[in-house]
Design a protein around this motif. Structure first.
Motif, short mmCIF file in Angstrom:
data_model
loop_
_atom_site.label_atom_id
_atom_site.label_comp_id
_atom_site.label_asym_id
_atom_site.label_seq_id
_atom_site.Cartn_x
_atom_site.Cartn_y
_atom_site.Cartn_z
N VAL A 119 17.03 -11.56 3.67
CA VAL A 119 16.53 -12.65 2.83
C VAL A 119 17.71 -13.20 2.03
O VAL A 119 18.31 -12.48 1.23
N LEU A 120 18.06 -14.45 2.28
CA LEU A 120 19.17 -15.09 1.58
C LEU A 120 18.62 -16.04 0.53
O LEU A 120 18.01 -17.06 0.84
N LEU A 121 18.81 -15.67 -0.75
CA LEU A 121 18.35 -16.50 -1.86
C LEU A 121 19.44 -17.51 -2.18
O LEU A 121 20.60 -17.13 -2.43
N PRO A 122 19.13 -18.79 -2.19
CA PRO A 122 20.16 -19.78 -2.52
C PRO A 122 20.58 -19.69 -3.98
O PRO A 122 19.88 -19.14 -4.83
N THR A 123 21.73 -20.23 -4.25
CA THR A 123 22.26 -20.19 -5.61
C THR A 123 21.36 -20.92 -6.59
O THR A 123 21.29 -20.57 -7.78
N GLU A 139 0.83 -1.21 0.00
CA GLU A 139 0.00 0.00 0.00
C GLU A 139 0.86 1.25 0.00
O GLU A 139 0.60 2.19 -0.74
N ASP A 140 1.89 1.29 0.85
CA ASP A 140 2.74 2.47 0.93
C ASP A 140 3.98 2.29 0.06
O ASP A 140 5.11 2.46 0.49
N TYR A 141 3.76 1.94 -1.21
CA TYR A 141 4.90 1.71 -2.09
C TYR A 141 5.72 2.97 -2.29
O TYR A 141 6.91 2.90 -2.58
N ALA A 142 5.09 4.16 -2.15
CA ALA A 142 5.81 5.41 -2.38
C ALA A 142 6.89 5.64 -1.33
O ALA A 142 7.83 6.41 -1.56
N ARG A 143 6.80 4.98 -0.18
CA ARG A 143 7.79 5.15 0.89
C ARG A 143 8.97 4.20 0.75
O ARG A 143 9.90 4.25 1.54
N VAL A 144 8.91 3.32 -0.23
CA VAL A 144 9.94 2.30 -0.35
C VAL A 144 11.00 2.78 -1.33
O VAL A 144 10.69 3.23 -2.43
N GLU A 145 12.24 2.71 -0.89
CA GLU A 145 13.38 3.04 -1.73
C GLU A 145 14.14 1.76 -2.05
O GLU A 145 14.61 1.07 -1.14
N VAL A 146 14.26 1.49 -3.35
CA VAL A 146 15.01 0.32 -3.78
C VAL A 146 16.37 0.79 -4.26
O VAL A 146 16.46 1.53 -5.25
N ARG A 147 17.40 0.43 -3.54
CA ARG A 147 18.75 0.80 -3.95
C ARG A 147 19.15 0.02 -5.20
O ARG A 147 18.55 -0.99 -5.55
N GLN A 148 20.17 0.50 -5.87
CA GLN A 148 20.62 -0.16 -7.09
C GLN A 148 21.14 -1.55 -6.75
O GLN A 148 22.05 -1.70 -5.92
N LEU A 149 20.55 -2.55 -7.35
CA LEU A 149 20.89 -3.94 -7.05
C LEU A 149 21.83 -4.47 -8.12
O LEU A 149 21.62 -4.24 -9.32
N PRO A 150 22.89 -5.17 -7.72
CA PRO A 150 23.72 -5.85 -8.72
C PRO A 150 22.89 -6.82 -9.53
O PRO A 150 21.93 -7.42 -9.04
N SER A 151 23.22 -6.92 -10.81
CA SER A 151 22.40 -7.70 -11.73
C SER A 151 22.33 -9.16 -11.29
O SER A 151 23.31 -9.76 -10.89
N ALA A 152 21.12 -9.68 -11.33
CA ALA A 152 20.87 -11.10 -11.04
C ALA A 152 19.50 -11.43 -11.58
O ALA A 152 18.65 -10.55 -11.76
N ALA A 153 19.27 -12.69 -11.87
CA ALA A 153 17.99 -13.15 -12.40
C ALA A 153 17.50 -14.32 -11.56
O ALA A 153 18.30 -15.11 -11.04
N PRO A 155 25.33 -9.85 -4.02
CA PRO A 155 25.67 -11.28 -4.07
C PRO A 155 26.57 -11.66 -2.90
O PRO A 155 27.42 -10.87 -2.47
N VAL A 156 26.36 -12.84 -2.38
CA VAL A 156 27.19 -13.37 -1.29
C VAL A 156 27.66 -14.76 -1.69
O VAL A 156 27.33 -15.26 -2.76
N GLY A 157 28.44 -15.36 -0.80
CA GLY A 157 29.02 -16.65 -1.12
C GLY A 157 28.01 -17.74 -1.35
O GLY A 157 28.22 -18.64 -2.17
N ASN A 158 26.87 -17.70 -0.64
CA ASN A 158 25.88 -18.76 -0.75
C ASN A 158 24.67 -18.38 -1.60
O ASN A 158 23.65 -19.05 -1.56
N GLY A 159 24.76 -17.27 -2.32
CA GLY A 159 23.63 -16.86 -3.15
C GLY A 159 23.54 -15.36 -3.26
O GLY A 159 24.51 -14.68 -3.63
N TYR A 160 22.38 -14.82 -2.90
CA TYR A 160 22.13 -13.39 -3.02
C TYR A 160 21.38 -12.95 -1.78
O TYR A 160 20.38 -13.57 -1.39
N ALA A 161 21.87 -11.89 -1.12
CA ALA A 161 21.27 -11.42 0.13
C ALA A 161 20.55 -10.10 -0.13
O ALA A 161 21.12 -9.16 -0.68
N LEU A 162 19.28 -10.06 0.26
CA LEU A 162 18.48 -8.84 0.20
C LEU A 162 18.19 -8.39 1.63
O LEU A 162 17.90 -9.21 2.51
N GLU A 163 18.27 -7.09 1.86
CA GLU A 163 17.97 -6.52 3.17
C GLU A 163 16.84 -5.51 3.04
O GLU A 163 16.91 -4.60 2.20
#
Length: 780
Positions: free
Chosen positions: A610-614, A488-502, A538-546
């Motif tokens: 949030v740690l996304l596995p490889t 609902e409050d998407y306007a308050r969310v700031e998404v920093r530049q994320l390293p490319s990943a799919a 990106p981290v050693g075991n995948g990709y970490a989002l905070e």
């Protein structure tokens, strides 16, 4: 066991009391034996040596002669050896450390010191510097100190043994008086007269001996008394008494000395002395035998009580252990059975029921044979309870399965309706020309998207899978933006530049839903004027989002409880409806092996990691799927959308879920410059439909689908259904507008002005952002 041990412990206490009392008696008797062997015996030996040395010293002091000097030296050596046995080191005697009363040690120290001091007296006697009276007095004083030690030893004995010790002491003193008589008479014969001090000493010794003998003989025991009677009736004792009487009635002087001839006195005195010593030794040995610990301590009623009590305690313990062991074995078996039901059988059955398996109650909890005692009846009751619990669990599982089916059915219906509603809204948005109407449609589109997410949450909690799915990988940035657009409050969310990943297509929908739940929690539990920031790497075991908010945060216990709830994906608490989002996150994370952990933010709020596995990530070397992929997947979803691309470098995510991302994003695409300002909504003019609108106030006007790639624009003309042709902006492309607005912003910042805050940003590929639910009108 406590019931059985109460009488045993009581009996054990009584036996312990008797044992302690008997042990104390035995210890006391052993102390008496040690005192008799280590103190009394050596002291008696020293007394006998001192008495013999006293005779030799008095004779030499009366009439010196070489043979008498040699006798004195021999007796002195004997005395020194006897006294040395009582000494243990410097200033210590055999009484020190023997657990004897203090008086014994002090008196023994006095006697030993005085005996060792006799060396001076011997030297003076041998050098003829002292007379007989001084020598006699010093030796007699030392012997009296030895008798003082014996008197102290009588105080540590009980009544019976103390009486025996007193008799022995009196008899020993009587023998000492007889020895004094012999010394005085020997000195008088050498001097030629018995008068003065010699006569006084002799008279006193005779009176004292006779008094002590009468007192001691009355308390002698059988053998010693019989020996004394034999001595009294003998001729030697009669001769001693006859000589004593003659000396006492004779006039002082030579006649008194002649009344005790040496031949008669010496033989009678020696016989009486030896007999008295024999009686003394026998009485002492008899007393020592009566003080034997084994005889007097154990072979007594108290010792018998100890032994019988020990046998009774042992028998009680054996009987109690045999009875108690049988009871304990039954109770332990009952306890183990109950714990097996509570910890293993019931939980295993519940897990099988939750997994959809069927269980047989009779196979899980078979009824046993009829019980014969109370313990068996309790075990039978536990089996009944076990079967009742299984019945209840089966009914609960059937009810839960039915409820889940109802929920899934209702959620599917709602999902279909929501998809149809989103499709209708999309058509209305494409046809809308009024900016205000379009803004309302966007707001309604956003609310419908949230409704779709809630419906999917219900499906996930019911154990089913949501309907949306993608075949090809999707950029992680687009997945994060899609998740933000469902808040609902998407306007308050700031998404920093994320390293490319799919992200692989099979996990896009679930990962979008998971991130949306976490972002919504961060937005709801933080003040409305703060930002929620999303970044990752990106981290050693995948990709970490905070996902970080700056709210009031959570307490340590609440944080631990939330993390535990996320880890336990099966523990769904239907009564805790406020935390259903965490259950959804838990189910989705467990489905794809994603690790979610909540922790305290340095700014006081909460950070969700949030740690996304490889396995969920895919290389982005190729062009990530854009609108053409989304459009192909729309048949699977019904209305699958990805939100407009959000500006990076800390700007807000603007677009609602209703705007589909139709431009493909590549890995080589240049990211938009920071700080892209949102474009103001304007209604395109009705005239000149085929040309782009003129900018007002040097700002571009919105033209629907003008930001799309040329090959993706809809180029159809108006038809009977009323569809509207899309006109291209031939005067200024969206890229030119973006660059110009970025230049305005950077120039303003370089000129010293404050960098303007961004309430909403323009989507780079999908059109403008509508106002949120809490905002009216255009975005600034």
């Amino acid at each position: 066991m406590c019931l059985l041990m109460v009488p045993v412990v009581s009996l054990l206490g009584l036996w312990g009391y008797a044992t302690v009392s008997t042990a104390q008696d035995v210890a006391h008797l052993r102390q008496l034996q040690r005192a008799d062997a280590e103190v009394r015996g050596p002291v008696d030996t020293a007394i006998a040596a001192l008495q013999a040395e006293r005779v030799a010293a008095v004779r030499y002091a009366t009439v010196p002669a070489p043979d008498r000097g040699g006798e004195l030296e021999r007796q002195a050596g004997r005395t020194d050896r006897a006294v040395a046995k009582l000494r243990r080191g410097e200033g210590r005697t055999v009484a020190d450390g023997a657990d004897l009363p203090t008086g014994v040690a002090s008196r023994l120290e006095t006697f030993v010191s005085e005996a060792e001091g006799l060396r001076t007296v011997r030297t003076d006697v041998l050098d003829r510097r002292t007379g007989w009276d001084a020598a006699y007095g010093q030796y007699t004083k030392t012997i009296s100190a030895a008798f003082g030690v014996g008197g102290t030893l009588t105080g540590i004995q009980d009544a019976e043994l103390g009486s025996d010790a007193r008799v022995l002491l009196e008899f020993s003193r009587a023998a000492e008086m007889l020895a004094r008589e012999d010394v005085v008479l020997a000195s008088a014969r050498l001097h030629g007269s018995l008068d003065g001090e010699r006569l006084r000493q002799f008279t006193g010794a005779v009176d004292t001996r006779r008094s002590l003998t009468e007192a001691a003989v009355a308390d002698l025991r059988g053998p010693e008394r019989a020996a004394w009677q034999d001595l009294v009736e003998g001729s030697a004792y009669a001769d001693v008494r006859a000589v004593e009487d003659k000396v006492l009635v004779a006039p002082p002087g030579r006649k008194a000395a002649d009344a005790a001839p040496a031949a008669k006195w010496d033989s009678a005195h020696a016989a009486v002395r030896d007999e008295m010593r024999a009686i003394d030794v026998g009485a002492g040995r008899s007393a020592a035998d009566r003080a034997d610990p084994f005889t007097r301590g154990l072979l007594t009623p108290a010792g018998a009580a100890v032994l019988l009590g020990l046998l009774a305690v042992a028998a009680s313990l054996v009987i109690s252990v045999r009875i108690g062991r049988g009871l304990v074995v039954e109770l332990v078996s009952l306890r183990n059975g109950a714990l097996e039901i509570a910890r293993h059988k019931l939980p295993h059955a519940m897990r099988r029921l939750r997994a959809g398996e069927e269980i047989d109650i009779h196979a899980e909890a078979p009824p046993g044979p009829p019980a014969e005692d109370e313990t068996g009846q309790v075990y039978e009751a536990l089996g009944t309870v076990h079967r009742a619990a299984l019945h209840a669990a089966i009914e609960r599982a059937e009810l839960a399965s039915g409820i889940s089916g109802v929920f899934v059915n209702l959620a599917r219906r709602s999902q279909v309706l929501v998809h149809r509603q989103l499709s209708l809204l999309d058509s209305m948005e494409r046809r809308a020309d009024d900016p205000n109407e379009l803004s309302d449609l966007f707001r309604l589109d956003h609310l419908t998207t949230r409704m779709r997410r809630h419906a999917e949450s219900l499906i996930i909690l019911s154990g089913a899978a949501p309907g949306r799915a993608w075949r090809l990988p999707v950029s992680l940035t687009n997945v994060v933006r899609a998740a933000v657009s469902e808040v609902e409050d998407y306007a308050r969310v700031e998404v920093r530049q994320l390293p490319s990943a799919a992200v692989v297509g099979t996990a896009v929908a679930d990962l979008t839903h998971l991130l949306a739940e976490l972002v919504e929690n961060a937005a709801q539990f933080s003040p409305p004027h703060t930002k929620v920031r999303v970044n990752g790497e990106p981290v050693g075991n995948g990709y970490a989002l905070e996902i970080e908010d700056r709210g009031l945060g959570m307490g340590a216990e609440t944080l631990a409880e939330a993390n535990l709830r996320i880890e336990q994906s099966e523990a769904l608490d239907l009564f805790d409806s406020d935390q259903l989002g965490l259950f959804v996150v838990s189910r989705l994370a467990a489905r794809h092996g994603v690790k979610v952990h909540l922790r305290t933010s340095p700014y006081g709020g909460t950070t969700a990691v949030v740690l996304l596995p490889t396995a969920l990530l895919q290389s982005t070397t190729r062009e990530s799927p854009g609108a053409h992929t989304m459009e192909r997947d729309r048949e699977q979803d019904g209305h699958a959308r990805v939100p407009d691309a959000a500006p990076m470098n800390g700007t807000s995510v603007p677009a609602p879920a209703a705007r589909p991302a139709l431009a493909p994003s590549t890995e080589t695409a240049v990211p938009p410059p920071p700080g892209v300002t949102a474009l103001r909504l304007h209604k395109p003019p009705e005239t000149e439909p085929d040309s782009a609108p003129e900018p007002a106030d040097d700002l571009p006007r919105r033209v629907r689908q003008a930001s799309l790639a040329p090959q993706l624009r809809e180029r159809h003309t108006d038809d009977a259904a009323g569809s509207v042709s899309v006109r291209e902006d031939t005067e200024r492309s969206p890229e030119e507008v973006r660059d110009r607005m970025a230049a305005y912003r950077e120039g303003w910042a370089r000129g010293g002005g404050r960098r303007p805050g961004i309430v909403g940003a323009v989507p780079d590929i999908a059109g403008p952002a509508p106002a949120s639910d809490s905002t009216e009108g255009d975005h600034a």
